[in-house]
Scaffold this motif. Structure first.
Motif, mmCIF file in Angstrom:
data_model
loop_
_atom_site.group_PDB
_atom_site.id
_atom_site.type_symbol
_atom_site.label_atom_id
_atom_site.label_comp_id
_atom_site.label_asym_id
_atom_site.label_seq_id
_atom_site.Cartn_x
_atom_site.Cartn_y
_atom_site.Cartn_z
ATOM 1 N N ASP A 147 0.864 -1.181 0.000
ATOM 2 C CA ASP A 147 0.000 0.000 0.000
ATOM 3 C C ASP A 147 0.899 1.229 0.000
ATOM 4 O O ASP A 147 1.917 1.269 0.693
ATOM 5 N N LEU A 148 0.537 2.236 -0.781
ATOM 6 C CA LEU A 148 1.369 3.433 -0.909
ATOM 7 C C LEU A 148 0.827 4.595 -0.077
ATOM 8 O O LEU A 148 0.925 5.756 -0.476
ATOM 9 N N GLY A 149 0.257 4.277 1.089
ATOM 10 C CA GLY A 149 -0.280 5.322 1.950
ATOM 11 C C GLY A 149 -1.646 5.806 1.483
ATOM 12 O O GLY A 149 -2.020 6.955 1.732
ATOM 13 N N SER A 150 -2.402 4.931 0.850
ATOM 14 C CA SER A 150 -3.715 5.303 0.330
ATOM 15 C C SER A 150 -4.677 5.644 1.459
ATOM 16 O O SER A 150 -4.526 5.189 2.588
ATOM 17 N N ARG A 151 -5.671 6.454 1.137
ATOM 18 C CA ARG A 151 -6.657 6.876 2.131
ATOM 19 C C ARG A 151 -7.543 5.710 2.571
ATOM 20 O O ARG A 151 -7.842 5.566 3.752
ATOM 21 N N ASN A 152 -7.958 4.874 1.642
ATOM 22 C CA ASN A 152 -8.907 3.798 1.955
ATOM 23 C C ASN A 152 -8.243 2.445 2.162
ATOM 24 O O ASN A 152 -8.923 1.456 2.418
ATOM 25 N N GLY A 153 -6.938 2.368 2.035
ATOM 26 C CA GLY A 153 -6.225 1.131 2.307
ATOM 27 C C GLY A 153 -6.279 0.117 1.187
ATOM 28 O O GLY A 153 -7.055 0.228 0.242
ATOM 29 N N THR A 154 -5.420 -0.867 1.311
ATOM 30 C CA THR A 154 -5.359 -2.004 0.393
ATOM 31 C C THR A 154 -5.626 -3.244 1.229
ATOM 32 O O THR A 154 -5.083 -3.386 2.318
ATOM 33 N N TYR A 155 -6.454 -4.126 0.703
ATOM 34 C CA TYR A 155 -6.812 -5.361 1.404
ATOM 35 C C TYR A 155 -6.305 -6.539 0.597
ATOM 36 O O TYR A 155 -6.431 -6.555 -0.635
ATOM 37 N N VAL A 156 -5.736 -7.520 1.285
ATOM 38 C CA VAL A 156 -5.322 -8.764 0.637
ATOM 39 C C VAL A 156 -6.081 -9.880 1.338
ATOM 40 O O VAL A 156 -5.951 -10.061 2.551
#
Length: 178
Positions: free
Chosen positions: A58-67
């Motif tokens: 994740d590159l510091g996204s607002r909504n996040g990355t989910y795996v």
């Protein structure tokens, strides 16, 4: 060659090949994987391949990355395994490896395991991997992290990971008990 296939979202059905190096995913058209998802950041996530391991970050996204429905924490790269689902906003991508890539990776892991001496501490960590493999829903990354620590010779890291997996194994209800 590994690839990302869009399972759901505006880009459903699109496929993106992953070469050695890295690629960014997000709303910007300059990303290797440009997705039209209002919940995605401009540069949301990075997928990398170093010639041996595929990873996502994740590159510091607002909504996040989910795996696999688990939100990534701390911006650290996470290894990917065949079939992992990456969710960015409302878009879900599936990480797929060709069967020959999976077989090549398994052979390399087996060769590394056969060549490495196994100390008692490593044997405990390997036992934890086997116990963890029997647990449904345990992320494949846990297995890779323990094996990486074991074969890198980091007794402290393998012990910490072993303890964490063992705690997870012991905290899960046995089959039939609810």
């Amino acid at each position: 060659m590994a690839r990302l296939t869009v399972e759901s979202g505006e880009e459903k059905g699109r496929e993106f090949k992953i070469a050695v190096g890295e690629m960014t995913i997000g709303r910007l058209k300059t990303n290797a994987v440009a997705i039209q998802d209002p919940m995605s950041s401009r540069e949301h996530t990075r997928v990398a391949f170093d010639g041996n391991v595929h990873s996502v970050q994740d590159l510091g996204s607002r909504n996040g990355t989910y795996v696999n429905t688990h939100q990534m924490k701390g911006g650290d790269p996470r290894p990917l395994a065949h079939g992992d689902k990456i969710q960015i906003g409302r878009t879900v991508l599936i990480f797929l490896e060709d069967p020959e890539d999976v077989e090549r990776r398994k052979k390399a892991e087996a060769a590394a395991a056969a060549a490495a001496p196994v100390s008692p501490s490593h044997a405990h960590a390997l036992q934890a991997v086997h116990e963890a493999a029997a647990l449904p829903g345990l992320p494949a990354a846990v297995h890779y992290l323990i094996l990486a620590a074991v074969f890198a010779g980091s007794l402290m890291a393998s012990k910490i990971l072993f303890d964490a997996v063992l705690a997870t194994v012991q905290s899960r209800p046995a089959a039939g008990r609810r």
